[in-house]
Design a protein around this motif. Sequence first.
Motif, PDB file in Angstrom:
ATOM      1  N   LEU A  41       0.826  -1.270  -0.103  1.00 47.16           N
ATOM      2  CA  LEU A  41       0.144   0.144   0.172  1.00 47.16           C
ATOM      3  C   LEU A  41       0.820   1.397   0.043  1.00 47.16           C
ATOM      4  CD1 LEU A  41      -2.823  -0.810   2.768  1.00 47.16           C
ATOM      5  CD2 LEU A  41      -3.192  -0.926   0.035  1.00 47.16           C
ATOM      6  N   GLY A  42       1.982   1.109   0.091  1.00 49.01           N
ATOM      7  CA  GLY A  42       2.893   2.430  -0.055  1.00 49.01           C
ATOM      8  C   GLY A  42       3.787   2.502   1.407  1.00 49.01           C
ATOM      9  N   VAL A  43       4.347   1.654   1.626  1.00 55.86           N
ATOM     10  CA  VAL A  43       5.386   1.534   2.873  1.00 55.86           C
ATOM     11  C   VAL A  43       6.230   2.921   2.889  1.00 55.86           C
ATOM     12  CG1 VAL A  43       7.538   0.675   3.992  1.00 55.86           C
ATOM     13  CG2 VAL A  43       5.315  -0.864   3.425  1.00 55.86           C
ATOM     14  N   ALA A  44       6.636   3.473   1.809  1.00 56.34           N
ATOM     15  CA  ALA A  44       7.387   4.686   1.741  1.00 56.34           C
ATOM     16  C   ALA A  44       6.848   5.747   2.408  1.00 56.34           C
ATOM     17  CB  ALA A  44       7.752   4.970   0.286  1.00 56.34           C
ATOM     18  N   ASP A  45       5.208   5.850   2.224  1.00 57.65           N
ATOM     19  CA  ASP A  45       4.511   6.861   2.619  1.00 57.65           C
ATOM     20  C   ASP A  45       4.305   6.239   4.347  1.00 57.65           C
ATOM     21  OD1 ASP A  45       4.438   7.989   0.236  1.00 57.65           O
ATOM     22  OD2 ASP A  45       2.524   6.857  -0.142  1.00 57.65           O
ATOM     23  N   LEU A  46       4.697   5.211   4.805  1.00 52.46           N
ATOM     24  CA  LEU A  46       4.121   5.105   6.345  1.00 52.46           C
ATOM     25  C   LEU A  46       5.249   5.852   7.202  1.00 52.46           C
ATOM     26  CD1 LEU A  46       2.293   3.028   7.979  1.00 52.46           C
ATOM     27  CD2 LEU A  46       4.110   1.682   7.997  1.00 52.46           C
ATOM     28  N   THR A  47       4.874   6.801   8.126  1.00 54.84           N
ATOM     29  CA  THR A  47       5.740   7.475   8.785  1.00 54.84           C
ATOM     30  C   THR A  47       5.939   6.644  10.383  1.00 54.84           C
ATOM     31  OG1 THR A  47       3.925   8.722  10.254  1.00 54.84           O
ATOM     32  CG2 THR A  47       4.699   9.604   7.974  1.00 54.84           C
ATOM     33  N   PRO A  48       7.059   6.932  10.912  1.00 54.63           N
ATOM     34  CA  PRO A  48       7.220   6.264  12.185  1.00 54.63           C
ATOM     35  C   PRO A  48       6.137   6.470  13.019  1.00 54.63           C
ATOM     36  CG  PRO A  48       9.224   7.437  11.497  1.00 54.63           C
ATOM     37  CD  PRO A  48       8.219   7.837  10.572  1.00 54.63           C
ATOM     38  N   ALA A  49       5.609   7.417  13.006  1.00 49.01           N
ATOM     39  CA  ALA A  49       4.171   7.685  13.940  1.00 49.01           C
ATOM     40  C   ALA A  49       2.956   6.716  13.447  1.00 49.01           C
ATOM     41  CB  ALA A  49       3.432   9.071  13.818  1.00 49.01           C
TER      42      ALA A  49
END
Length: 115
Positions: A41-49
């Motif tokens: 789903l777009g891990v690159a868009d997943l922030t640490p929060a």
Amino acid sequence: MHTAISAARTIADRIASLETGPQLDRAVGEFADVLKAVPNLGVADLTPADHDALTTLAELVIDRIEDRLAVHHDRASIQQNLAAAIYRIRRELEEIDRWLRHRHSTPGPISGRAS
């Protein structure tokens, strides 16, 4: 907010209120499926929060499963499925963490917490 968090939160809320083992078993499977889909789903868009939020939701779901297993109200097959789901959820969290470390080139867990 990442779309996976919204989906995971909706399912986690449903899990918190379910009373029957088979329904809980299905919902827990759906929750694990959401976690499994995160890299696609777009891990690159997943922030640490976002990662922390998913981890917190997963821990709540695991706590609910453990509580359900402790009361022994379900058939053995449901209990086995629920116990296996704990390991599956942890495995999916580890995969998300591995993906994030790879994408962000960090050596340890993204959130600073063990997954």
